[in-house]
Design a protein around this motif. Structure first.
Motif, short mmCIF file in Angstrom:
data_model
loop_
_atom_site.label_atom_id
_atom_site.label_comp_id
_atom_site.label_asym_id
_atom_site.label_seq_id
_atom_site.Cartn_x
_atom_site.Cartn_y
_atom_site.Cartn_z
N ALA A 177 -25.70 -4.63 2.88
CA ALA A 177 -25.92 -4.88 4.30
C ALA A 177 -25.92 -6.38 4.59
CB ALA A 177 -27.24 -4.27 4.74
N ASP A 221 -28.23 -1.46 -1.63
CA ASP A 221 -28.04 -1.15 -0.21
C ASP A 221 -28.39 -2.35 0.66
OD1 ASP A 221 -30.72 -0.95 -1.00
OD2 ASP A 221 -31.19 0.53 0.56
N GLU A 222 -29.46 -3.08 0.29
CA GLU A 222 -29.84 -4.28 1.04
C GLU A 222 -28.82 -5.40 0.84
OE1 GLU A 222 -34.62 -4.37 0.93
OE2 GLU A 222 -33.67 -4.32 -1.05
N ALA A 272 -30.94 -10.69 5.49
CA ALA A 272 -29.51 -10.50 5.73
C ALA A 272 -28.97 -11.61 6.62
CB ALA A 272 -29.27 -9.13 6.37
#
Length: 308
Positions: free
Chosen positions: A136, A132-133, A55
């Motif tokens: 984020a 979801d990753e 991220a």
């Protein structure tokens, strides 16, 4: 593992993500280094080093790409990614996606996407991150990321050829191409080039080029045969190498310094595009860089000598 070991284990993945977002070896390496500084400086123990570092390098790369966009819009002549000899990240389960996404053609298609679209596409399509990753990493909702991915896929599909050669076919074609190049075989080159083949150079205004853009089988074949023997006469050599997972070659001056890089785009059994990167700013990671202007003067002198 301690932080250093965790980071070093993930470094190849982080570089591969950053390079695909940025198209620059130097900028990707800087993004990875900045990621380490932020990780090392964080007092919080993260649940997943991979999620945190991926991220972080994505966000840094997005910021760098946004600022780089202006420079690329003002770039002199065609802009190509910095040549990559080997991708440090390997995943046998996704080898096809990794190879395809790092090609010059794919990276140029990615240039058409917004920084967010590009990042979502790279994380989801190339590296198979969960939504979801991805959400984020880019700071958007999962629903928004799905929409970004739909748009990115549409742009990428629109620019891709219908038929692509497999690895063995590409390599065999490249071997014949470079053999014909060494021998000055115009006919042999004609047989390998698509009717609408293009030879395009990226000098960035900082180096002479074979040509900014030449198209058509006859024009490209004759240009190559008129220049390559002159380069050989003044000591320029070339070594076939895989460039961005595609057939290509590194050209070196008589002192072994990197002069330029050729990458071949093979589609449906023929060479469709020949890309030459000669901008010295994009070659330094490959080794000492040649003085392309000096080589150009030597070529001109050799050509004049032929006409006396």
């Amino acid at each position: 593992m301690n932080k250093i070991d965790e980071f070093e284990e993930l470094r190849p993945l982080l570089f591969s993500i950053a390079y695909r977002i940025l198209g620059s070896v130097g900028e990707a390496e800087d993004a990875v280094q900045e990621t380490w500084l932020r990780y090392d400086g964080s007092a919080t123990r993260v649940a997943s080093a991979k999620a945190f570092l991926s991220a972080t390098v994505t966000r840094i790369s997005i910021d760098v790409l946004r600022s780089a966009r202006v420079r690329r819009e003002e770039y002199v002549g065609p802009w190509f990614p910095e040549p990559l000899l080997s991708d440090p990240y390997e995943d046998p389960a996704r080898s096809a996606e990794l190879a395809d996404s790092v090609s010059m053609a794919a990276l140029l298609l990615l240039e058409r996407l917004s920084p967010l679209e590009r990042s979502v596409f790279v994380l989801r399509e190339v590296f198979d991150f969960g939504f979801d990753e991805v959400a984020a990493a880019v700071g958007r909702s999962e629903a928004a990321c799905r929409q970004l991915l739909v748009r990115a896929r549409r742009h990428m599909r629109a620019g891709r050829p219908r038929f692509e050669a497999d690895g063995q076919e590409r390599q065999e074609l490249a071997t014949r191409f470079f053999d014909a190049l060494r021998g000055g075989d115009v006919g042999g080159l004609r047989d390998l080039l698509a009717a609408d083949v293009q030879l395009v150079g990226d000098g960035g205004g900082k180096a002479p080029q074979l040509a900014r853009a030449v198209s058509g089988t006859e024009n490209v074949a004759r240009l190559l045969v008129s220049v390559i023997p002159l380069l050989a006469r003044i000591g320029v050599t070339f070594e076939p190498r895989e460039i961005n997972r595609e057939p290509g070659a590194i050209f070196r001056d008589r002192d072994g310094k990197v002069l330029h890089v050729l990458a071949l785009d093979v589609v449906d059994g023929q060479i469709r595009t020949i890309r030459s990167v000669i901008n010295p700013d994009k070659l330094g990671h490959l080794g000492p860089v040649a003085d392309a202007w000096a080589v150009d003067r030597q070529v001109r002198q050799a050509r004049l000598a032929d006409h006396r």
